[in-house]
Design a protein around this motif. Structure first.
Motif, PDB file in Angstrom:
ATOM      1  N   GLY A  32     -10.701   2.897   9.395  1.00 19.85           N
ATOM      2  CA  GLY A  32     -10.159   2.712   8.050  1.00 19.85           C
ATOM      3  C   GLY A  32     -11.297   2.533   7.065  1.00 19.85           C
ATOM      4  O   GLY A  32     -12.455   2.421   7.452  1.00 19.85           O
ATOM      5  N   GLU A  33     -10.937   2.474   5.796  1.00 20.88           N
ATOM      6  CA  GLU A  33     -11.958   2.405   4.755  1.00 20.88           C
ATOM      7  C   GLU A  33     -12.630   1.037   4.718  1.00 20.88           C
ATOM      8  O   GLU A  33     -12.200   0.101   5.414  1.00 20.88           O
ATOM      9  N   PHE A  34     -13.679   0.895   3.919  1.00 17.21           N
ATOM     10  CA  PHE A  34     -14.399  -0.367   3.779  1.00 17.21           C
ATOM     11  C   PHE A  34     -13.424  -1.483   3.378  1.00 17.21           C
ATOM     12  O   PHE A  34     -12.505  -1.238   2.582  1.00 17.21           O
ATOM     13  N   GLY A  35     -13.614  -2.643   3.935  1.00 16.43           N
ATOM     14  CA  GLY A  35     -12.764  -3.779   3.583  1.00 16.43           C
ATOM     15  C   GLY A  35     -11.369  -3.746   4.174  1.00 16.43           C
ATOM     16  O   GLY A  35     -10.525  -4.587   3.846  1.00 16.43           O
ATOM     17  N   ASN A 177     -14.684   2.297  13.244  1.00 17.97           N
ATOM     18  CA  ASN A 177     -15.138   3.538  12.623  1.00 17.97           C
ATOM     19  C   ASN A 177     -14.704   3.526  11.165  1.00 17.97           C
ATOM     20  O   ASN A 177     -13.510   3.482  10.873  1.00 17.97           O
ATOM     21  N   GLN A 178     -15.709   3.505  10.265  1.00 17.86           N
ATOM     22  CA  GLN A 178     -15.353   3.530   8.845  1.00 17.86           C
ATOM     23  C   GLN A 178     -15.054   4.951   8.401  1.00 17.86           C
ATOM     24  O   GLN A 178     -15.842   5.860   8.666  1.00 17.86           O
ATOM     25  N   VAL A 179     -13.926   5.144   7.768  1.00 15.24           N
ATOM     26  CA  VAL A 179     -13.601   6.454   7.205  1.00 15.24           C
ATOM     27  C   VAL A 179     -13.239   6.274   5.735  1.00 15.24           C
ATOM     28  O   VAL A 179     -12.840   5.201   5.303  1.00 15.24           O
ATOM     29  N   MET A 180     -13.424   7.327   4.976  1.00 14.57           N
ATOM     30  CA  MET A 180     -13.090   7.290   3.561  1.00 14.57           C
ATOM     31  C   MET A 180     -11.581   7.268   3.374  1.00 14.57           C
ATOM     32  O   MET A 180     -10.837   7.806   4.187  1.00 14.57           O
ATOM     33  N   ALA A 181     -11.154   6.670   2.275  1.00 12.85           N
ATOM     34  CA  ALA A 181      -9.727   6.663   1.951  1.00 12.85           C
ATOM     35  C   ALA A 181      -9.224   8.092   1.765  1.00 12.85           C
ATOM     36  O   ALA A 181      -8.093   8.413   2.089  1.00 12.85           O
ATOM     37  N   LYS A 182     -10.099   8.959   1.248  1.00 13.58           N
ATOM     38  CA  LYS A 182      -9.736  10.368   1.063  1.00 13.58           C
ATOM     39  C   LYS A 182     -10.601  11.220   1.995  1.00 13.58           C
ATOM     40  O   LYS A 182     -11.686  11.652   1.619  1.00 13.58           O
ATOM     41  N   PRO A 183     -10.110  11.451   3.217  1.00 12.84           N
ATOM     42  CA  PRO A 183     -10.941  12.122   4.211  1.00 12.84           C
ATOM     43  C   PRO A 183     -11.305  13.557   3.838  1.00 12.84           C
ATOM     44  O   PRO A 183     -12.275  14.095   4.342  1.00 12.84           O
ATOM     45  N   ASP A 184     -10.565  14.183   2.942  1.00 11.79           N
ATOM     46  CA  ASP A 184     -10.843  15.579   2.581  1.00 11.79           C
ATOM     47  C   ASP A 184     -12.224  15.745   1.947  1.00 11.79           C
ATOM     48  O   ASP A 184     -12.833  16.804   2.005  1.00 11.79           O
ATOM     49  N   VAL A 185     -12.743  14.649   1.387  1.00 12.71           N
ATOM     50  CA  VAL A 185     -14.084  14.664   0.802  1.00 12.71           C
ATOM     51  C   VAL A 185     -15.111  15.014   1.880  1.00 12.71           C
ATOM     52  O   VAL A 185     -16.131  15.627   1.613  1.00 12.71           O
ATOM     53  N   PHE A 186     -14.815  14.621   3.110  1.00  7.21           N
ATOM     54  CA  PHE A 186     -15.742  14.843   4.209  1.00  7.21           C
ATOM     55  C   PHE A 186     -15.310  15.990   5.093  1.00  7.21           C
ATOM     56  O   PHE A 186     -15.543  16.007   6.280  1.00  7.21           O
ATOM     57  N   VAL A 205      -6.388   3.710  22.496  1.00  6.69           N
ATOM     58  CA  VAL A 205      -5.461   3.438  21.407  1.00  6.69           C
ATOM     59  C   VAL A 205      -6.228   3.535  20.098  1.00  6.69           C
ATOM     60  O   VAL A 205      -7.318   2.990  19.982  1.00  6.69           O
ATOM     61  N   ARG A 206      -5.679   4.272  19.150  1.00 10.17           N
ATOM     62  CA  ARG A 206      -6.331   4.403  17.845  1.00 10.17           C
ATOM     63  C   ARG A 206      -5.455   3.788  16.770  1.00 10.17           C
ATOM     64  O   ARG A 206      -4.278   4.123  16.650  1.00 10.17           O
ATOM     65  N   VAL A 207      -6.039   2.887  16.010  1.00 11.70           N
ATOM     66  CA  VAL A 207      -5.283   2.144  15.003  1.00 11.70           C
ATOM     67  C   VAL A 207      -5.899   2.390  13.633  1.00 11.70           C
ATOM     68  O   VAL A 207      -7.080   2.111  13.417  1.00 11.70           O
ATOM     69  N   GLN A 208      -5.097   2.912  12.744  1.00 11.46           N
ATOM     70  CA  GLN A 208      -5.556   3.123  11.371  1.00 11.46           C
ATOM     71  C   GLN A 208      -5.239   1.894  10.540  1.00 11.46           C
ATOM     72  O   GLN A 208      -4.126   1.365  10.605  1.00 11.46           O
ATOM     73  N   LEU A 209      -6.201   1.426   9.760  1.00  9.71           N
ATOM     74  CA  LEU A 209      -6.003   0.263   8.890  1.00  9.71           C
ATOM     75  C   LEU A 209      -6.064   0.704   7.427  1.00  9.71           C
ATOM     76  O   LEU A 209      -6.915   1.511   7.055  1.00  9.71           O
ATOM     77  N   ARG A 210      -5.162   0.165   6.633  1.00  9.42           N
ATOM     78  CA  ARG A 210      -5.170   0.430   5.188  1.00  9.42           C
ATOM     79  C   ARG A 210      -5.102  -0.885   4.431  1.00  9.42           C
ATOM     80  O   ARG A 210      -4.511  -1.859   4.903  1.00  9.42           O
ATOM     81  N   LYS A 211      -5.707  -0.874   3.235  1.00 10.01           N
ATOM     82  CA  LYS A 211      -5.585  -2.054   2.370  1.00 10.01           C
ATOM     83  C   LYS A 211      -4.233  -2.041   1.693  1.00 10.01           C
ATOM     84  O   LYS A 211      -3.711  -0.984   1.342  1.00 10.01           O
ATOM     85  N   SER A 212      -3.699  -3.239   1.530  1.00 12.48           N
ATOM     86  CA  SER A 212      -2.480  -3.385   0.749  1.00 12.48           C
ATOM     87  C   SER A 212      -2.790  -4.404  -0.341  1.00 12.48           C
ATOM     88  O   SER A 212      -3.948  -4.634  -0.667  1.00 12.48           O
ATOM     89  N   ARG A 213      -1.788  -5.043  -0.884  1.00 12.71           N
ATOM     90  CA  ARG A 213      -2.034  -6.036  -1.926  1.00 12.71           C
ATOM     91  C   ARG A 213      -2.809  -7.238  -1.413  1.00 12.71           C
ATOM     92  O   ARG A 213      -2.478  -7.770  -0.357  1.00 12.71           O
ATOM     93  N   GLY A 214      -3.789  -7.682  -2.176  1.00 17.67           N
ATOM     94  CA  GLY A 214      -4.511  -8.917  -1.872  1.00 17.67           C
ATOM     95  C   GLY A 214      -5.101  -8.909  -0.475  1.00 17.67           C
ATOM     96  O   GLY A 214      -5.841  -8.008  -0.120  1.00 17.67           O
ATOM     97  N   ASN A 215      -4.746  -9.937   0.306  1.00 17.06           N
ATOM     98  CA  ASN A 215      -5.311 -10.036   1.657  1.00 17.06           C
ATOM     99  C   ASN A 215      -4.434  -9.360   2.702  1.00 17.06           C
ATOM    100  O   ASN A 215      -4.651  -9.509   3.895  1.00 17.06           O
TER     101      ASN A 215
END
Ligand code: GTP
Ligand code: MG
Length: 243
Positions: A32-35, A177-186, A205-215
């Motif tokens: 997932g992306e940074f943070g 593994n850090q990936v960009m929020a918009k993978p098409d850039v890469f 097992v592969r787990v995608q993480l996304r930021k949501s509101r706040g924490n």
């Protein structure tokens, strides 16, 4: 039936999504992306593996389950381990003494550390090996499309070693593994491609993480037919990963 054991993430929601928690004998990848929470999850699981089995760890009355933390980015913080230990009423000094911290300075070093773990893991009751991040050095050292094939070949060898380590010694392996929020850039870089996962077709097992509101963060399992569809919401708090 093969016996597999699971480590709690600290979030019931995330554990349920993972079919009970982080499994031994396999690689679990968080991307997932940074943070997005990859490093915080690594810290929390390095603490949680030390809990007794009935509390979601892998320690038995006679043996503490230990963790190896391979840090490639210098983002490990003992203060976080301390806070996350106190949460469970564990002695932070004891917890810290059961985490073998190794800073990997480049990809060759990172691979040599894993080779060395084949000697260390069986002697030390290590039940968890973390590589945070697994891709960083490889990306930095093999930039551009012209180096992609060489990089992937080396990275796949590294992942294969980690997979063997997990299976042979019944340990859980977590990679990030850090990936960009918009993978098409890469476009053109498979480690950044659709889904973002490193190209390695081993059981895992592969787990995608996304930021949501706040924490709040959102986790989703990618291509695992044996696990439930859907998403899990969890939080990053001062005391660690929680619901
Ligand atoms: P990259 O390594 O940059 O790709 O990001 P990551 O996915 O590893 O993110 P990381 O796990 O480092 O998450 C960073 C987030 O965790 C920050 O945005 C903070 O919101 C949160 N965080 C880190 N430390 C603390 C803390 O002590 N308390 C709380 N409440 N949140 C924290
Ligand atoms: Mg990180």
């Amino acid at each position: 039936r093969m016996q597999t054991r699971k480590i709690t993430t600290g979030s019931r929601n995330l554990d349920d999504l993972l079919g009970g928690g982080i499994e031994t004998k396999t690689i679990t990848e968080f991307f997932g992306e940074f943070g997005s929470g990859k490093t915080q999850i690594c810290h929390q699981v390095a603490v949680n593996v030390q809990l007794p089995v009935e509390k979601g760890g892998l320690s038995t009355p006679d043996k503490v389950a230990k963790a190896v933390y391979i840090d490639t980015e210098g983002t490990f913080r003992w203060e976080r381990i301390e806070a996350m230990s106190k949460r469970w009423g564990l002695d932070p000094d004891e917890v810290m003494s059961n985490i073998l911290y190794i800073r990997a300075i480049n990809s060759d070093h990172q691979m040599a550390i894993v080779d060395e773990l084949f000697n260390i893991v069986p002697k030390e009751n290590i039940k968890l090996v973390i590589v945070d991040s697994v891709t960083g050095h490889f990306r930095a050292e093999y930039p551009g499309r012209e180096n992609l094939a060489a990089r992937q070949q080396k990275l796949n060898r590294h992942l294969h070693q980690l997979s063997r380590l997990a299976e042979i010694y019944d340990v859980a392996v977590i990679i990030t593994n850090q990936v960009m929020a918009k993978p098409d850039v890469f476009y053109g870089d498979p480690t950044q491609a659709v889904g973002g996962h490193v190209l390695y077709h081993a059981p895992g097992v592969r787990v995608q993480l996304r930021k949501s509101r706040g924490n709040k963060r959102i986790a989703r399992i990618v291509d695992a037919p044996h696990l439930p569809e859907g998403e899990a919401v969890f939080m990053i708090t001062d005391y660690g990963i929680a619901d």
